[in-house]
Design a protein around this motif. Sequence first.
Motif, PDB file in Angstrom:
ATOM      1  N   GLU A  93       5.947   7.715  -1.504  1.00  0.00           N
ATOM      2  CA  GLU A  93       7.394   7.830  -1.654  1.00  0.00           C
ATOM      3  C   GLU A  93       7.746   7.372  -3.073  1.00  0.00           C
ATOM      4  O   GLU A  93       6.899   6.799  -3.756  1.00  0.00           O
ATOM      5  N   PRO A  94       8.970   7.601  -3.521  1.00  0.00           N
ATOM      6  CA  PRO A  94       9.324   7.192  -4.884  1.00  0.00           C
ATOM      7  C   PRO A  94       9.071   5.717  -5.165  1.00  0.00           C
ATOM      8  O   PRO A  94       8.706   5.342  -6.277  1.00  0.00           O
ATOM      9  N   ASP A  95       9.226   4.872  -4.137  1.00  0.00           N
ATOM     10  CA  ASP A  95       9.110   3.428  -4.349  1.00  0.00           C
ATOM     11  C   ASP A  95       8.155   2.732  -3.394  1.00  0.00           C
ATOM     12  O   ASP A  95       8.115   1.509  -3.348  1.00  0.00           O
ATOM     13  N   GLN A  96       7.384   3.507  -2.604  1.00  0.00           N
ATOM     14  CA  GLN A  96       6.448   2.908  -1.649  1.00  0.00           C
ATOM     15  C   GLN A  96       5.177   3.730  -1.525  1.00  0.00           C
ATOM     16  O   GLN A  96       5.202   4.959  -1.649  1.00  0.00           O
ATOM     17  N   LEU A  97       4.085   3.042  -1.227  1.00  0.00           N
ATOM     18  CA  LEU A  97       2.817   3.656  -0.885  1.00  0.00           C
ATOM     19  C   LEU A  97       2.504   3.213   0.535  1.00  0.00           C
ATOM     20  O   LEU A  97       2.298   2.019   0.779  1.00  0.00           O
ATOM     21  N   ILE A  98       2.505   4.141   1.472  1.00  0.00           N
ATOM     22  CA  ILE A  98       2.313   3.789   2.875  1.00  0.00           C
ATOM     23  C   ILE A  98       0.927   4.250   3.298  1.00  0.00           C
ATOM     24  O   ILE A  98       0.699   5.447   3.524  1.00  0.00           O
ATOM     25  N   PHE A  99      -0.002   3.304   3.373  1.00  0.00           N
ATOM     26  CA  PHE A  99      -1.362   3.583   3.791  1.00  0.00           C
ATOM     27  C   PHE A  99      -1.471   3.410   5.300  1.00  0.00           C
ATOM     28  O   PHE A  99      -0.493   3.052   5.978  1.00  0.00           O
ATOM     29  N   HIS A 100      -2.670   3.624   5.837  1.00  0.00           N
ATOM     30  CA  HIS A 100      -2.916   3.545   7.280  1.00  0.00           C
ATOM     31  C   HIS A 100      -2.543   2.177   7.847  1.00  0.00           C
ATOM     32  O   HIS A 100      -1.920   2.097   8.898  1.00  0.00           O
ATOM     33  N   GLU A 101      -2.914   1.104   7.148  1.00  0.00           N
ATOM     34  CA  GLU A 101      -2.655  -0.237   7.677  1.00  0.00           C
ATOM     35  C   GLU A 101      -1.970  -1.163   6.681  1.00  0.00           C
ATOM     36  O   GLU A 101      -1.998  -2.377   6.854  1.00  0.00           O
ATOM     37  N   SER A 102      -1.362  -0.611   5.644  1.00  0.00           N
ATOM     38  CA  SER A 102      -0.655  -1.453   4.680  1.00  0.00           C
ATOM     39  C   SER A 102       0.441  -0.651   3.990  1.00  0.00           C
ATOM     40  O   SER A 102       0.419   0.581   4.003  1.00  0.00           O
ATOM     41  N   VAL A 103       1.380  -1.380   3.424  1.00  0.00           N
ATOM     42  CA  VAL A 103       2.486  -0.763   2.684  1.00  0.00           C
ATOM     43  C   VAL A 103       2.590  -1.469   1.347  1.00  0.00           C
ATOM     44  O   VAL A 103       2.577  -2.695   1.275  1.00  0.00           O
ATOM     45  N   GLY A 104       2.696  -0.666   0.281  1.00  0.00           N
ATOM     46  CA  GLY A 104       2.839  -1.211  -1.062  1.00  0.00           C
ATOM     47  C   GLY A 104       4.202  -0.858  -1.623  1.00  0.00           C
ATOM     48  O   GLY A 104       4.595   0.305  -1.624  1.00  0.00           O
ATOM     49  N   VAL A 105       4.939  -1.852  -2.070  1.00  0.00           N
ATOM     50  CA  VAL A 105       6.233  -1.636  -2.720  1.00  0.00           C
ATOM     51  C   VAL A 105       5.960  -1.519  -4.212  1.00  0.00           C
ATOM     52  O   VAL A 105       5.406  -2.434  -4.830  1.00  0.00           O
ATOM     53  N   VAL A 106       6.332  -0.369  -4.772  1.00  0.00           N
ATOM     54  CA  VAL A 106       6.042  -0.081  -6.178  1.00  0.00           C
ATOM     55  C   VAL A 106       6.832  -1.019  -7.075  1.00  0.00           C
ATOM     56  O   VAL A 106       8.037  -1.157  -6.945  1.00  0.00           O
ATOM     57  N   GLN A 107       6.127  -1.673  -7.985  1.00  0.00           N
ATOM     58  CA  GLN A 107       6.752  -2.566  -8.941  1.00  0.00           C
ATOM     59  C   GLN A 107       6.897  -1.911 -10.303  1.00  0.00           C
ATOM     60  O   GLN A 107       7.865  -2.155 -11.005  1.00  0.00           O
ATOM     61  N   SER A 108       5.918  -1.082 -10.675  1.00  0.00           N
ATOM     62  CA  SER A 108       6.011  -0.368 -11.947  1.00  0.00           C
ATOM     63  C   SER A 108       5.139   0.871 -11.902  1.00  0.00           C
ATOM     64  O   SER A 108       4.166   0.939 -11.155  1.00  0.00           O
TER      65      SER A 108
END
Length: 159
Positions: A93-108
């Motif tokens: 997504e524009p501001d998130q990476l949604i993996f199978h068992e984790s979510v990353g909030v994009v910082q840069s």
Amino acid sequence: MPIILLGACGQQNGNEAGQPGVVTNIMDQALPHTDEPAPPANAIVPVEPAPTIETPEPTASSAGPIPASVQGRWAGTQARCGDRSDAMELTVEPDQLIFHESVGVVQSVNQQADGRLQVQAAFTGEGESWTRTLSFRPSADGARLTIVTDGTAVTRKRC
């Protein structure tokens, strides 16, 4: 009946007992400014909203959200699209990476001259938190996405 009559008599000085300094309603004295009783010890009490934290202005290293050309659903090259049990599943997504068992909030996000993207994200998953920088290399036709993390490259197909 005599008890009822006694209760109605002798209301002096704001107390029913007729004795100065004697409080007949102990709750009025103990909690004079409370409209509601205190919640029980195991009650769920709403938390006040978190204070607003000002976001710093973007710098040259944080070029903005992930470009639309990389956004979407991705799966392992051998997996079926839409298979929720696929450990390689990824939604960008524009501001998130949604993996199978984790979510990353994009910082840069840093766009490199060769078309690669350097994405720094703060991840949470399975009770842990970490920050990681991933290198995204989309294929020329946009059908494949290679992600390099800690020296390991994994290629996914677009769904």
